[in-house]
Design an enzyme around this catalytic site. Structure first.
Site, short mmCIF file in Angstrom:
data_model
loop_
_atom_site.label_atom_id
_atom_site.label_comp_id
_atom_site.label_asym_id
_atom_site.label_seq_id
_atom_site.Cartn_x
_atom_site.Cartn_y
_atom_site.Cartn_z
N TYR A 1 -2.48 17.44 -8.29
CA TYR A 1 -2.00 16.20 -8.91
C TYR A 1 -0.62 16.40 -9.54
CZ TYR A 1 -1.50 12.53 -12.42
OH TYR A 1 -1.00 11.51 -13.20
N ASP B 1 0.85 -1.19 0.00
CA ASP B 1 0.00 0.00 0.00
C ASP B 1 0.89 1.24 0.00
OD1 ASP B 1 -1.78 2.08 0.48
OD2 ASP B 1 -2.97 0.94 1.92
#
Length: 279
Positions: A120, A31
């Site tokens: 982003y 993760d």
């Protein structure tokens, strides 16, 4: 064996399909939002090379969750690069045209000044800087407008909407090179192989050709699919979103061709492959 971070994303799936020497790790196994997870995976597996095809890709959601996006897109790649440097393993890291502000109409070169428009882009630029700072053998591959026959992407959205409607409005003042995910996967595999043979590190661009607007990309998709759907081009200002998109995503890919012999893929051929596979 090549370790790939990412399992269900477009490029990760194409990497798995392209080589038997690839091991893809999904979120349950590594993760990227958990500090130390990437480092532990690399040290446990000790692969011959690492390809990072995992990322936070929800551009609009990143505006509200920049810290989380930066952990996945910024800190995690740096962690990968640190482990790779310690173990002498090369890293191929996939980045984006969103590190630029999209101004002008000239293709962006790898050494052009970066200036992300939103969260982003900032998170992806942080990842690039982290990879470079750690000093492992690396190639950062900036790409754009990724599409494939699976996942969420523009081509599949157009095929779905084109089957439902006779007319669509699509942004016509953003220009870039649509890039087939299978071509990105092939480029990543070739680059990691070259890095293992001592090729120099660097940042390179890889995008499809010819450059088009989203509206013209949609028209090309409908033509290839034999669908009778009319496309009306509209300005990006008519399609408001939380995050600003670059108007100019043209990419100069000549350095990649010179260094690795990798040519820009024709997105029309990529579209044809995907359509043929769906028959």
């Amino acid at each position: 064996m090549i370790l790939v971070f990412g399992r269900t994303g477009q490029v990760a799936r194409e990497l798995a399909a392209a080589s038997d020497d690839v091991r893809c790790l999904g979120r349950t196994e590594a993760d990227l939002s958990v500090p130390g997870a990437c480092d532990a995976a690399i040290r446990a597996i000790r692969p011959a090379a690492v390809i990072n095809a995992a990322a936070w890709t929800d551009v609009d959601a990143a505006e509200a969750e920049e810290e989380a996006a930066t952990r996945i897109n910024g800190a995690a790649p740096g962690e990968m690069a640190r482990a790779c440097a310690d173990l002498g393993i090369p890293l191929v890291h996939i980045s984006t045209d969103y590190v630029f502000d999209g101004s002008g109409d000239a293709p962006w070169s790898p050494d052009d000044a970066t200036a992300p428009l939103g969260a982003y882009g900032r998170s992806k630029l942080a990842g690039e800087k982290a990879v470079v700072a750690e000093g492992c053998a690396h190639v950062i591959l900036r790409t754009s407008w990724v599409f494939s026959g699976h996942g969420r992407n523009f081509l599949l959205t157009m095929l779905r909407l084109g089957a439902e409607r006779e007319r669509l409005t699509v942004v016509a003042d953003q220009i870039g090179g649509p890039t087939p995910a299978d071509a990105i996967a092939a480029a990543c595999l070739k680059v990691q192989d070259a890095l293992r043979d001592g090729a120099p590190s660097g940042i390179h661009h890889f995008a499809g050709t010819p450059d088009v607007s989203w509206a013209d990309f949609a028209r090309g998709i409908f033509e290839a699919a034999g669908m009778c759907c009319t496309v009306e081009g509209i300005p990006a200002s008519a399609w408001p979103a939380p995050a600003a998109r670059p108007a100019n995503s043209r990419m100069d890919c000549s350095a990649l061709r010179a260094a690795f012999g990798i040519e820009r893929p024709d997105w029309r051929e990529g579209t044809g492959r995907i359509l043929a596979a769906r028959l």
